[in-house]
Design a protein around this motif. Structure first.
Motif, PDB file in Angstrom:
ATOM      1  N   LEU A  88       1.010  -1.254  -0.162  1.00 35.14           N
ATOM      2  CA  LEU A  88       0.019  -0.046  -0.029  1.00 35.14           C
ATOM      3  C   LEU A  88       0.787   1.235  -0.049  1.00 35.14           C
ATOM      4  O   LEU A  88       0.230   2.390  -0.195  1.00 35.14           O
ATOM      5  N   TYR A 200       1.070  -8.021  -4.014  1.00 37.02           N
ATOM      6  CA  TYR A 200       1.799  -6.923  -4.489  1.00 37.02           C
ATOM      7  C   TYR A 200       1.318  -6.780  -5.952  1.00 37.02           C
ATOM      8  O   TYR A 200       1.081  -5.610  -6.664  1.00 37.02           O
ATOM      9  N   PHE A 203      -1.406  -3.939  -6.890  1.00 41.90           N
ATOM     10  CA  PHE A 203      -0.913  -2.637  -6.473  1.00 41.90           C
ATOM     11  C   PHE A 203       0.339  -2.133  -7.392  1.00 41.90           C
ATOM     12  O   PHE A 203       0.407  -0.988  -7.577  1.00 41.90           O
ATOM     13  N   ASP A 207       0.323   1.290  -9.753  1.00 45.31           N
ATOM     14  CA  ASP A 207       1.856   2.065  -9.966  1.00 45.31           C
ATOM     15  C   ASP A 207       2.198   2.142 -11.283  1.00 45.31           C
ATOM     16  O   ASP A 207       2.580   3.255 -11.796  1.00 45.31           O
ATOM     17  N   SER A 228      -0.548   7.455  -6.764  1.00 39.66           N
ATOM     18  CA  SER A 228      -1.265   5.944  -6.934  1.00 39.66           C
ATOM     19  C   SER A 228      -1.731   5.821  -5.257  1.00 39.66           C
ATOM     20  O   SER A 228      -2.387   4.854  -5.464  1.00 39.66           O
ATOM     21  N   LYS A 232      -4.763   3.095  -4.352  1.00 39.79           N
ATOM     22  CA  LYS A 232      -4.449   1.735  -3.621  1.00 39.79           C
ATOM     23  C   LYS A 232      -5.511   1.757  -2.713  1.00 39.79           C
ATOM     24  O   LYS A 232      -5.984   0.641  -2.309  1.00 39.79           O
ATOM     25  N   PHE A 236      -8.315  -1.291  -2.197  1.00 36.46           N
ATOM     26  CA  PHE A 236      -8.265  -2.160  -0.753  1.00 36.46           C
ATOM     27  C   PHE A 236      -9.273  -1.939  -0.206  1.00 36.46           C
ATOM     28  O   PHE A 236      -9.939  -3.080   0.478  1.00 36.46           O
TER      29      PHE A 236
END
Length: 254
Positions: A88, A200, A203, A207, A228, A232, A236
């Protein structure tokens, strides 16, 4: 009288009033508790054995944190939670105290059947005097071995067995605790990193999209993480990330 002499006089009067006389200290005697440690020789072997057992028990309690980390689900849980925070791109939210506390309570929740088995088969019989300390430790190892055997890969066990030139047993529970614990630890590390890799990926895609968009717009000096991060957090929250992470951890130990 000068100001300097007047100041000295005032200080002398204050000290004379505040400091009690020696008679006051002589009259107010307070008894302080005393502690004495002594080692007395004995001709009773049972007393010596009991002293050695106490030392062994204190040694076991001193390595309790290592037992909690390497023989329970704590390692996998805390690593996965750390990966979530890193993915995050938030360095201090949630703080370490929250992550460690959540990992501890999840560990207690997952390990409750194991702890209950240790209490029923080893601790309570030992406290009631039905079994000896050696028997209690042997019985306490069995529930932990059964838990670790379910989560340990055969390849990790073979790594340590090949070092000692031993063959793989039919049941991992029959392995000594010194062999099963490190095998279980590296298995947990591998599983935790696999889960972290899967966390990962979404996310990382965010990015890459944000970085590509900023470069196409010519905004080279603007950090992509600043843009970003809200996306994120939004992703989430929308997928209820903490629920999914904890659910996957619990399912992995089912």
């Amino acid at each position: 009288m000068s100001k300097k002499r007047l100041l000295y006089l005032v200080l002398f009067l204050v000290i004379f009033v505040l400091i009690p006389s020696p008679d006051v200290f002589a009259q107010s005697t307070t008894g302080l508790p005393g502690v004495s440690l002594s080692v007395t020789p004995t001709n009773n072997p049972q007393a010596t054995v009991s002293a050695v057992q106490i030392i062994v028990l204190l040694t076991v309690l001193s390595i309790a944190p290592a037992i909690l980390i390497l023989m329970t689900s704590f390692t996998r849980i805390i690593i996965v939670l750390s990966f979530v925070r890193s993915a995050l791109s938030v360095q201090s939210a949630p703080p370490n105290q929250v992550l460690i506390g959540l990992a501890l309570f999840l560990t207690f929740f997952i390990m409750t059947p194991t702890f209950n088995a240790v209490n029923h088969d080893a601790l309570q019989p030992y406290l009631s005097g039905k079994i000896s300390q050696t028997q209690a430790l042997t019985k306490a190892e069995l529930p932990f071995k059964e838990f670790m055997a379910k989560q340990t890969r055969i390849s990790d066990v073979e790594l340590f067995l090949q070092y000692r030139h031993e063959s793989t047993p039919k049941s991992l529970v029959s392995l000594p605790i010194t062999t099963l614990v490190p095998a279980f630890a590296i298995s947990e590390l591998k599983t935790a990193f696999q889960i972290g890799f899967m966390i990962y990926i979404p996310f990382l895609i965010i990015d890459l999209v944000v970085a590509t968009t900023l470069m196409s717009m010519g905004m080279m000096m603007l950090p992509p993480t600043m843009i970003s991060l809200p996306f994120k957090l939004l992703l989430f929250v929308m997928v209820d990330g903490w629920y999914l992470v904890v659910k996957s951890l619990l399912a992995g130990f089912h």
